[in-house]
Design an enzyme around this catalytic site. Structure first.
Site, mmCIF file in Angstrom:
data_model
loop_
_atom_site.group_PDB
_atom_site.id
_atom_site.type_symbol
_atom_site.label_atom_id
_atom_site.label_comp_id
_atom_site.label_asym_id
_atom_site.label_seq_id
_atom_site.Cartn_x
_atom_site.Cartn_y
_atom_site.Cartn_z
ATOM 1 N N GLU A 69 34.366 41.661 35.266
ATOM 2 C CA GLU A 69 35.783 42.029 35.438
ATOM 3 C C GLU A 69 35.947 43.429 36.025
ATOM 4 O O GLU A 69 36.956 43.706 36.664
ATOM 5 C CB GLU A 69 36.586 41.861 34.135
ATOM 6 C CG GLU A 69 36.298 42.839 33.035
ATOM 7 C CD GLU A 69 37.163 42.610 31.780
ATOM 8 O OE1 GLU A 69 38.307 42.169 31.895
ATOM 9 O OE2 GLU A 69 36.655 42.901 30.672
ATOM 10 N N ASN A 87 59.755 38.969 32.180
ATOM 11 C CA ASN A 87 58.356 38.709 31.877
ATOM 12 C C ASN A 87 58.284 37.306 31.303
ATOM 13 O O ASN A 87 59.044 36.974 30.399
ATOM 14 C CB ASN A 87 57.862 39.746 30.850
ATOM 15 C CG ASN A 87 56.462 39.457 30.350
ATOM 16 O OD1 ASN A 87 55.714 38.734 30.981
ATOM 17 N ND2 ASN A 87 56.128 40.030 29.204
ATOM 18 N N GLY A 88 57.415 36.467 31.849
ATOM 19 C CA GLY A 88 57.305 35.090 31.349
ATOM 20 C C GLY A 88 57.345 34.121 32.515
ATOM 21 O O GLY A 88 57.204 34.504 33.676
ATOM 22 N N LYS A 119 46.221 43.400 30.858
ATOM 23 C CA LYS A 119 45.717 43.604 29.504
ATOM 24 C C LYS A 119 46.153 42.477 28.564
ATOM 25 O O LYS A 119 45.347 41.937 27.821
ATOM 26 C CB LYS A 119 46.219 44.957 28.990
ATOM 27 C CG LYS A 119 45.722 45.320 27.599
ATOM 28 C CD LYS A 119 44.257 45.641 27.621
ATOM 29 C CE LYS A 119 43.720 46.049 26.272
ATOM 30 N NZ LYS A 119 42.246 45.971 26.258
ATOM 31 N N ARG A 175 49.605 46.192 31.683
ATOM 32 C CA ARG A 175 50.032 44.799 31.524
ATOM 33 C C ARG A 175 50.132 44.063 32.858
ATOM 34 O O ARG A 175 50.372 42.858 32.891
ATOM 35 C CB ARG A 175 51.397 44.762 30.829
ATOM 36 C CG ARG A 175 51.390 45.342 29.432
ATOM 37 C CD ARG A 175 52.770 45.289 28.850
ATOM 38 N NE ARG A 175 53.199 43.937 28.626
ATOM 39 C CZ ARG A 175 53.036 43.256 27.507
ATOM 40 N NH1 ARG A 175 52.440 43.831 26.485
ATOM 41 N NH2 ARG A 175 53.451 42.022 27.390
ATOM 42 N N HIS A 190 16.835 25.599 31.391
ATOM 43 C CA HIS A 190 17.480 24.304 31.656
ATOM 44 C C HIS A 190 18.414 24.357 32.864
ATOM 45 O O HIS A 190 19.207 23.445 33.052
ATOM 46 C CB HIS A 190 18.254 23.833 30.421
ATOM 47 C CG HIS A 190 17.369 23.586 29.236
ATOM 48 N ND1 HIS A 190 16.512 22.506 29.166
ATOM 49 C CD2 HIS A 190 17.176 24.308 28.109
ATOM 50 C CE1 HIS A 190 15.843 22.557 28.020
ATOM 51 N NE2 HIS A 190 16.225 23.655 27.364
ATOM 52 N N LYS A 202 32.233 42.002 30.922
ATOM 53 C CA LYS A 202 32.589 43.397 31.242
ATOM 54 C C LYS A 202 32.183 43.725 32.677
ATOM 55 O O LYS A 202 32.962 44.279 33.438
ATOM 56 C CB LYS A 202 31.878 44.392 30.303
ATOM 57 C CG LYS A 202 32.380 44.522 28.890
ATOM 58 C CD LYS A 202 33.710 45.178 28.705
ATOM 59 C CE LYS A 202 34.799 44.152 28.706
ATOM 60 N NZ LYS A 202 35.175 43.577 27.451
ATOM 61 N N TRP A 240 52.790 41.342 37.084
ATOM 62 C CA TRP A 240 51.556 40.582 37.273
ATOM 63 C C TRP A 240 52.010 39.242 37.823
ATOM 64 O O TRP A 240 52.675 38.473 37.128
ATOM 65 C CB TRP A 240 50.818 40.403 35.953
ATOM 66 C CG TRP A 240 49.473 39.768 36.102
ATOM 67 C CD1 TRP A 240 48.305 40.379 36.436
ATOM 68 C CD2 TRP A 240 49.155 38.380 35.912
ATOM 69 N NE1 TRP A 240 47.274 39.471 36.474
ATOM 70 C CE2 TRP A 240 47.770 38.235 36.150
ATOM 71 C CE3 TRP A 240 49.882 37.255 35.566
ATOM 72 C CZ2 TRP A 240 47.118 37.010 36.058
ATOM 73 C CZ3 TRP A 240 49.237 36.033 35.476
ATOM 74 C CH2 TRP A 240 47.864 35.924 35.713
ATOM 75 N N CYS A 275 52.980 41.565 32.871
ATOM 76 C CA CYS A 275 54.256 42.165 33.238
ATOM 77 C C CYS A 275 54.698 43.087 32.095
ATOM 78 O O CYS A 275 54.586 42.761 30.926
ATOM 79 C CB CYS A 275 55.361 41.171 33.496
ATOM 80 S SG CYS A 275 55.059 40.108 34.896
ATOM 81 N N GLU A 300 29.586 38.942 26.395
ATOM 82 C CA GLU A 300 30.515 40.072 26.478
ATOM 83 C C GLU A 300 30.061 41.059 27.565
ATOM 84 O O GLU A 300 30.883 41.564 28.337
ATOM 85 C CB GLU A 300 30.611 40.754 25.094
ATOM 86 C CG GLU A 300 31.407 42.034 25.034
ATOM 87 C CD GLU A 300 32.863 41.896 25.458
ATOM 88 O OE1 GLU A 300 33.315 40.781 25.736
ATOM 89 O OE2 GLU A 300 33.549 42.944 25.536
HETATM 90 C C1 AGP Z 1 38.513 41.742 27.913
HETATM 91 O O1 AGP Z 1 37.807 42.745 28.535
HETATM 92 C C2 AGP Z 1 39.445 41.004 28.728
HETATM 93 N N1 AGP Z 1 40.272 41.829 29.507
HETATM 94 C C3 AGP Z 1 40.097 39.753 28.147
HETATM 95 O O2 AGP Z 1 39.097 38.796 28.142
HETATM 96 C C4 AGP Z 1 40.743 39.802 26.738
HETATM 97 O O3 AGP Z 1 39.772 40.010 25.771
HETATM 98 C C5 AGP Z 1 41.495 38.478 26.487
HETATM 99 O O4 AGP Z 1 42.520 38.345 27.435
HETATM 100 C C6 AGP Z 1 42.058 38.360 25.094
HETATM 101 O O5 AGP Z 1 43.004 39.322 24.817
HETATM 102 P P1 AGP Z 1 43.508 39.594 23.349
HETATM 103 O O6 AGP Z 1 42.365 40.087 22.552
HETATM 104 O O7 AGP Z 1 44.596 40.606 23.508
HETATM 105 O O8 AGP Z 1 44.029 38.282 22.809
#
Ligand code: AGP
Length: 607
Positions: free
Chosen positions: A488, A99-100, A602, A27, A504, A485, A73, A2, A481
């Site tokens: 998501e 927000n929250g 984000k 956000r 395994h 990527k 969000w 948010c 990672e």
């Molecule tokens: C990364 O591509 C993601 N969108 C997500 O995993 C992100 O890295 C995670 O939410 C942590 O965020 P931060 O680094 O702002 O704490």
């Protein structure tokens, strides 16, 4: 999670609010709305969807020089028009954005109902505006109405509130960030600093429990106990203004290609080449702390967690002390044992991730010393820790993190050399690492000149039911990672495993044509990784191989992508880049929204 933007001044509020929302959209982008006060009435415009959708329903002009805006969000209540902020009190005299999460909203809802007021939507936020309305109708001032309501609420909030009969904007913070921007004859409020940089460099970071009462030319701040406080004005760093898309098609594209420059920023002035050591001033690490630390613990979520896993391995390699990485969201709930002599590192791009904030608070409560490894200057984690290292990536706006990952790895590498030099790392070895680290930006640039057959990789991945990512040692977190990527951005189920674990269990997934991405730089584990590659191939898998230039293993991949050679301890800085490009290009190929993947945000500011 948010985004909130607010304005009180002399300009037309609408364009200021919409631009603020546009910059905060990463956000959350389930729905958006604005409320604008023109002196006589408050007009509300909202819609499900992104800021672009809001723009299409807005009239060309909305009079008024004061307003609030929100990009949502969804947490409580579906993605619907009625659940879209701003929310209004029963009599329309108060409008609010939140927000929250209000944890006790059910009991507050009953209280609202007892006053004969029905909530129109399902959000936890709406009860707050009704309670404020009840207080105001009972004769409270706006400030009293907010204070009394928040006294009843449990949970987290960043709030911005408009009052029909008062020329004032009230903001409150508890657990969700809010920053006030001070202009000349105008004030702004925002969930994070960069939308403010277009208007002013003078900002005040609100603390938990703070209430800010803003008029066009004044700011009064009080604590949750009603004590007045002198706000500390901070000057925003220049880098926060450079957050526009420029010529790039997407923020993710821009941020991938910014990595060499970002890396230079992170390294500059922080290494002592002569001594073969890191020089992280902001860590304020006394010699005795470094020498006596029994272990290092690293915390983070998502991409930050994978960068932390690489940091963990480098710390063990260079300093020869135990290091462990924790997923922040698990850490606090497991009642962790905190050693006050240990070093804790909280890794986060935004510095606002609620799970990591909770972990930091738990460590501090138990007497531990925690250092931030953070990008956003002045963010909650940076301020809570009060010590640490800024990774200096510059603003990262794409929801998928890229340049923050490589800079986290670089900052943790520098930390590892600094810690290592107080222990077992020789000057010669320290120098060798630093020299290679300083070459990394240049090597990244040379990779960008010839990124290899990314399109061939996309062709293998785009129609896949699922994708397996494998790597060993430092390449295992890189594989994770890469999988995150692709998952998501392209919504393809991806599984990442240390290559040795494949046999395994995950091997059962493989069938003729299954794509497997294997990260195999030229380190001491390469041969073992190749065994996994052969096991995959024997089951008909198609291999996308990330390897180092000039390595004969290139012939082992159906699609082979070479990155420049670098010191074996620094390979993640290069092997991750083709994985970022693969995820970006696959998502584009599938017509996905690269910068705003569905359901994500984000900054994840709720636990
Ligand atoms: C990364 O591509 C993601 N969108 C997500 O995993 C992100 O890295 C995670 O939410 C942590 O965020 P931060 O680094 O702002 O704490």
């Amino acid at each position: 999670m948010c985004g909130i933007f607010g304005y009180i001044g002399t300009r037309s509020a609408l364009p200021v609010l919409v631009e603020g929302l546009r910059r905060l959209e990463y956000r959350g982008y389930d729905s958006t709305g604005v409320a604008i006060h023109d002196g006589d009435q408050i007009s509300v415009h909202k819609t499900v969807g992104k800021v672009q959708n809001l723009q299409s329903v807005l009239p060309s002009e909305v009079p008024g020089t004061m307003g609030i805006a929100h990009t949502r969000w969804a947490t409580h209540g579906g993605v619907t028009f009625v659940n879209t902020h701003p929310h209004a009190s029963h009599d329309g005299k108060i409008h609010l954005v939140h927000n929250g999460i209000i944890e006790n909203f059910r009991s507050l809802h009953r209280r609202v109902k007892a006053h004969g007021i029905e909530c129109v939507g399902e959000t936890d936020s709406e009860v707050l505006v009704h309670l404020m309305g009840i207080e105001l109708a009972g004769g409270a001032t706006p400030q009293e109405a907010v204070e009394r309501t928040l006294h009843l609420a449990r949970g987290t909030w960043g709030l911005s509130i408009l009052f029909l009969d008062h020329d004032v904007l009230i903001c409150a913070r508890n657990g969700s960030p809010l920053i006030i921007g001070q202009g000349d004859g105008e004030m702004f409020v925002s969930s994070d600093p960069h939308p403010l940089s277009a208007h002013t460099q003078r900002v005040v970071y609100m603390e938990d429990g703070d209430l800010a009462i803003l008029t066009r030319d004044s700011m009064k701040m009080v604590t949750h106990k009603g004590h007045s406080i002198d706000p500390t004005v901070t000057v925003l760093e220049d880098s926060w203004s450079e957050s526009d898309l420029g010529d790039s098609p997407h923020f993710m594209h821009k941020e991938i290609y910014e990595q060499p420059e970002a890396l230079r920023h992170c390294i500059a002035g922080r290494v002592d080449r002569e001594m073969g050591s890191g020089r992280l001033g902001g860590m304020r690490l006394g010699h005795s702390t470094m020498v006596q630390a029994p272990h290092v613990r690293l915390l983070g979520c998502g991409t930050a967690n994978f960068a932390a896993e690489i940091g963990q391995m480098l710390i063990e390699k260079m300093a020869r002390i135990p290091a462990v990485t924790h997923i922040s969201s698990e850490f606090r709930n497991n009642d962790p044992v905190i050693n006050p002599k240990a070093i804790y590192l909280a890794v986060s791009q935004s510095g606002e991730t609620a799970d990591t904030i909770s972990a930091v608070k738990e460590i501090k409560l138990k007497g531990g010393q925690v250092f931030g490894v953070v990008n956003v200057v002045g963010s909650t984690i940076a301020r809570l820790c009060g010590q640490g290292v800024y990774i200096h990536s510059g603003p990262e706006q794409s929801v998928a993190s890229t340049k923050a990952f490589t800079n986290m790895v670089a900052a943790l590498t520098i930390f590892a050399t600094q810690l290592g030099r107080t222990r077992h790392l020789s000057k010669a070895k320290g120098r060798e690492i630093i020299e290679h680290l300083q070459q990394a930006p240049h090597l990244m640039e040379s990779y960008f000149e010839n990124p290899g057959p990314i399109d061939e990789a996309v062709a293998l991945l785009a129609e896949a039911k699922s994708v397996l990512f494998l790597g060993r040692g430092l390449s295992a977190p890189v594989a994770k990672e890469g999988a995150l990527k692709l998952m998501e951005l392209a919504y393809i189920p991806c599984l990442a495993y240390p290559a040795g674990e494949m046999k395994h269990g995950p091997i059962a997934l493989l069938e003729e044509g299954s794509p497997v991405v294997i990260v195999a730089p030229n380190d001491h584990l390469k041969e073992k990784t190749l065994s996994a590659l052969h096991e995959c191939r024997a089951r008909g898998a198609k291999i996308i191989l990330i390897h180092e230039e000039g390595d004969t293993i290139a012939s082992e991949g159906d699609v082979s992508i070479a990155v420049p050679r670098i010191h074996p301890w620094l390979t993640p800085l290069l092997t991750v880049v083709p994985l970022q490009l693969i995820a970006y290009s696959t998502a584009l190929h599938l017509g996905k929204d690269v910068d705003r993947p569905r359901n994500l945000a984000k900054s994840v500011t709720v636990e």
